[in-house]
Each structure stands twice: as structure tokens, then as C-alpha cells.
Design a protein around this motif. Structure first.
Motif, short mmCIF file in Angstrom:
data_model
loop_
_atom_site.label_atom_id
_atom_site.label_comp_id
_atom_site.label_asym_id
_atom_site.label_seq_id
_atom_site.Cartn_x
_atom_site.Cartn_y
_atom_site.Cartn_z
N ALA A 123 0.83 -1.20 0.00
CA ALA A 123 0.00 0.00 0.00
C ALA A 123 0.87 1.25 0.00
N PHE A 124 1.96 1.23 0.77
CA PHE A 124 2.88 2.37 0.81
C PHE A 124 3.52 2.60 -0.56
N GLN A 125 4.01 1.52 -1.18
CA GLN A 125 4.65 1.66 -2.50
C GLN A 125 3.66 2.20 -3.52
N ALA A 126 2.40 1.74 -3.46
CA ALA A 126 1.39 2.21 -4.40
C ALA A 126 1.05 3.68 -4.14
N ALA A 127 1.02 4.08 -2.87
CA ALA A 127 0.66 5.45 -2.52
C ALA A 127 1.66 6.45 -3.10
N PHE A 128 2.92 6.08 -3.17
CA PHE A 128 3.95 6.99 -3.67
C PHE A 128 4.40 6.65 -5.10
N ASN A 129 3.70 5.71 -5.75
CA ASN A 129 3.97 5.37 -7.15
C ASN A 129 5.43 5.00 -7.39
N ILE A 130 5.99 4.20 -6.50
CA ILE A 130 7.38 3.77 -6.66
C ILE A 130 7.48 2.80 -7.84
N ALA A 131 8.53 2.93 -8.64
CA ALA A 131 8.69 2.07 -9.81
C ALA A 131 10.16 1.77 -10.03
N THR A 132 10.43 0.67 -10.72
CA THR A 132 11.80 0.29 -11.06
C THR A 132 12.04 0.49 -12.56
N VAL A 133 13.30 0.60 -12.92
CA VAL A 133 13.66 0.79 -14.33
C VAL A 133 14.14 -0.51 -14.96
N ALA A 134 14.18 -1.58 -14.16
CA ALA A 134 14.61 -2.90 -14.65
C ALA A 134 13.97 -3.94 -13.74
N ILE A 135 14.25 -5.21 -14.00
CA ILE A 135 13.77 -6.26 -13.11
C ILE A 135 14.95 -6.87 -12.38
N GLY A 136 14.69 -7.36 -11.19
CA GLY A 136 15.74 -7.96 -10.39
C GLY A 136 15.14 -8.59 -9.15
N VAL A 137 16.01 -9.05 -8.25
CA VAL A 137 15.52 -9.64 -7.02
C VAL A 137 14.93 -8.56 -6.14
N SER A 138 14.03 -8.96 -5.23
CA SER A 138 13.38 -7.99 -4.36
C SER A 138 14.26 -7.70 -3.15
N GLY A 139 13.66 -7.17 -2.08
CA GLY A 139 14.42 -6.87 -0.88
C GLY A 139 15.32 -5.67 -1.05
N LEU A 140 16.40 -5.64 -0.29
CA LEU A 140 17.32 -4.50 -0.32
C LEU A 140 17.96 -4.24 -1.69
N PRO A 141 18.37 -5.30 -2.44
CA PRO A 141 19.01 -5.04 -3.74
C PRO A 141 18.12 -4.32 -4.74
#
Length: 327
Positions: free
Chosen positions: A267-285
Motif C-alpha cells: 500500500a505504501f509503495q502504491a501510494a507513492f507510485n514507486i517504480a523500477t527501471v529494470a527487473i531484479g531480485v526484491s528486498g534491499l538489492p
């Protein structure tokens, strides 16, 4: 606090990534590497798809080239010029699977002495015509439905959509169905330039990490503590299967509270429209491939998912009696 973080994050995150900014040659090299990978990824996708369906990998690669070839812009069908890359990876998959099936059927009727020349030629000619007439328009339509559908869900549903997507990702990981999302992530990047779905789904692992910490602090069973201690580092680095199958899923209820914690992070990520520029593993990396101005916000959402998974599990998800198998 969130408003202050939102205002501060672009400046701070750009400083963190400043060594990549401007006309630096390092930035140029990395851009070329990344652009080449995603620009021609369809060739590798076609190669592997054809191989999986019993065809020649080289013909699968050619199927990918059919979609990506810039010269296809010179073709006019039904009064419109073709758009190179139209259909994206979905079009490539359709073309590669088709060429593998055609190759296998043609080979049945071609003498072995002529097979090396005749079979690839016929398969490529048939697939090329069908690709430009059918697969590129069809793949483009499917891609548009997926990307516009997902972005509309996130725009309309907002934090609710983020919560649902984040909370339901771990069950997908258990079944292995999460692997099928890779083409969707790639298509989002190809179509809109970044991927707002991946940071939300990445919260699945974060909620589970928080749940594992709660169990670690609450249990008195040394074997369970060892299992968590061995799996937590990989969980924080985006590899969640050891925690899922070794800790939360066998215990039952902590798996559910981990999903709830993941939903809060999503919900937090959706609220601030966070996005990545590539695909990769989740978590800290994953922070390394988040849009530069959103890195700190992504990390804040990660911490929120950790905390939510911890709180839900500590308060409602775990009692030491549940860990009988870890005696």
C-alpha cells in the motif's frame, strides 16, 4: 513525517546516485549495457521459447528478430505502417512458439539430405508472414490490455490495490506462479518506461522478514532460531523461499501475518507510485534499480513492511506451542 521524507528523498537519492549523473562515461556505459539488454531481450526470449517447444533455438532467435527488426517499419498492411517492436515480448513468444511447431511439422515431410536448408527456410517464411499479419497486432493488443489494465488498477485502486497485490504475492511464490509475471514486468518497462508493479510485489518478502524476526524474538526453541538465522540474510536480499518453506509456511499462521505485513508495504509503495527501471531480485538489492528520486521512499516502504510483518506476527501470528516440530 511522510511529507518530509517525500520532499527530501529526491535530493538525497540523487546524491547517492550522483556518480551516475550527467554525461559521465560510467553512466553512458551502464546505459548502453542496460539499453542493449532490454532492447534485444526479445531475441533471447525467442531462443529459449523455441527450445522449450522442441524447435531450434536459432529459429526462435530469428522469430524475435522478426518482431524487433527496424526494417518492418517499411511494411504497410491494411493502410498502416507496422511499428517495430509492436507486440513486445508477448509477440515474440507467440512467434517463437509458432516457428517451433512449424519446424517440427515441416521436418516430417522433408528428406534428411535437404532438411538443413529446406526446413528452416519454410518455417521462417511461414512464421514471418503470420507474425506481421497476426502476432504483432495480437501481441500489441494483449500488451496494451495488460499494461493499461495494471496501471488503471493502480491508479484507481491506489493503496487498496497495493495492499491486495502485496498481500497475495507470497501465495503465488509458494505455487511457483510468480515466475509467469516476468514477461509482464518486462512489458511494463517496454511500454511505459518503468515498472510500478515490482516494488509492490517485493513487499511480500519484506513482510515475511518481519514475521521471521518476530518469531525469532518470541520463540525459545533453539532449532527454530537456527533455521530463522540461516534464512534471514537471504530473505533480506530478496530470496524468500528458505523462510517460506523452512519457517512461516510450516507454522501456518505466521505465513498469513507475513502476507498482511506485505500488504501494508505494498500500500505504501502504491501510494507513492514507486517504480523500477529494470527487473531484479526484491528486498534491499531492488533499491539499486528503483527510479533515482524514489530510492529512499522504497526503502521506507521496505522498513514499514518489516515492521508490519513483525507486529502482526508478534501480536497475533505466533505462539511457541505452534513450533512443536522444531523441538
Amino acid at each position: 513525517m511522510l511529507q518530509v521524507l517525500s520532499r527530501a528523498s529526491p535530493r538525497l537519492s540523487y546524491r547517492l546516485a550522483g556518480w551516475l549523473a550527467g554525461d559521465s562515461q560510467i553512466a553512458t556505459i551502464l546505459s548502453v549495457i542496460g539499453g542493449g539488454l532490454f532492447g534485444y531481450l526479445g531475441i533471447l526470449v525467442g531462443l529459449n521459447a523455441a527450445k522449450e517447444f522442441g524447435g531450434s533455438p536459432a529459429l526462435g532467435a530469428l522469430a524475435g528478430i522478426l518482431i524487433l527488426n527496424p526494417a518492418s517499419a517499411t511494411i504497410t498492411l491494411f493502410g498502416e505502417e507496422l511499428l517495430p517492436g509492436r507486440g513486445g515480448l508477448i509477440g515474440v513468444l507467440l512467434a517463437a512458439i509458432f516457428i517451433a511447431l512449424v519446424e517440427r511439422r515441416v521436418r516430417r515431410f522433408v528428406p534428411q539430405s535437404l532438411d538443413i536448408i529446406v526446413t528452416p527456410t519454410i518455417a521462417l517464411l511461414i512464421t514471418g508472414i503470420i507474425t506481421y499479419l497476426v502476432f504483432m497486432p495480437l501481441g500489441g493488443f494483449i500488451s496494451d490490455v495488460i499494461t493499461k489494465g495494471l496501471t488503471s488498477i493502480l491508479d484507481f485502486g491506489g493503496v487498496v490495490a497495493g495492499f491486495i497485490l502485496g498481500a497475495t504475492f507470497l501465495p503465488l511464490v509458494v505455487t511457483g506462479l510468480h515466475q509467469g509475471l516476468t514477461p509482464i514486468h518486462l512489458e511494463l518497462i517496454n511500454s511505459i518506461g518503468d515498472d510500478p508493479l515490482l516494488p509492490i510485489l517485493a513487499m511480500g518478502g519484506a513482510g515475511q522478514v518481519g514475521a521471521a524476526f518476530a518469531i525469532y524474538f518470541k520463540t525459545k526453541k533453539k532449532r527454530l532460531k537456527r533455521a530463522i538465522g540461516g534464512a534471514l540474510p537471504s530473505g533480506m536480499l530478496g530470496i524468500g523461499e528458505p523462510l517460506i518453506f523452512g519457517v512461516t509456511l510450516p507454522l501456518g499462521r505466521p505465513f498469513i501475518t507475513a502476507c498482511l505485513g506485505a500488504g501494508v508495504g505494498g500500500a505504501f509503495q502504491a501510494a507513492f507510485n514507486i517504480a523500477t527501471v529494470a527487473i531484479g531480485v526484491s528486498g534491499l538489492p531492488l533499491a539499486f534499480i528503483v527510479n533515482a528520486g524514489e530510492v529512499l521512499l522504497y526503502l521506507a516502504g521496505l522498513l514499514i513492511a518489516y515492521a508490519a510483518g513483525f507486529i502482526f506476527t508478534y501480536l497475533f501470528g505466533f505462539k511457541d506451542e505452534m513450533a512443536g516440530e522444531f523441538e
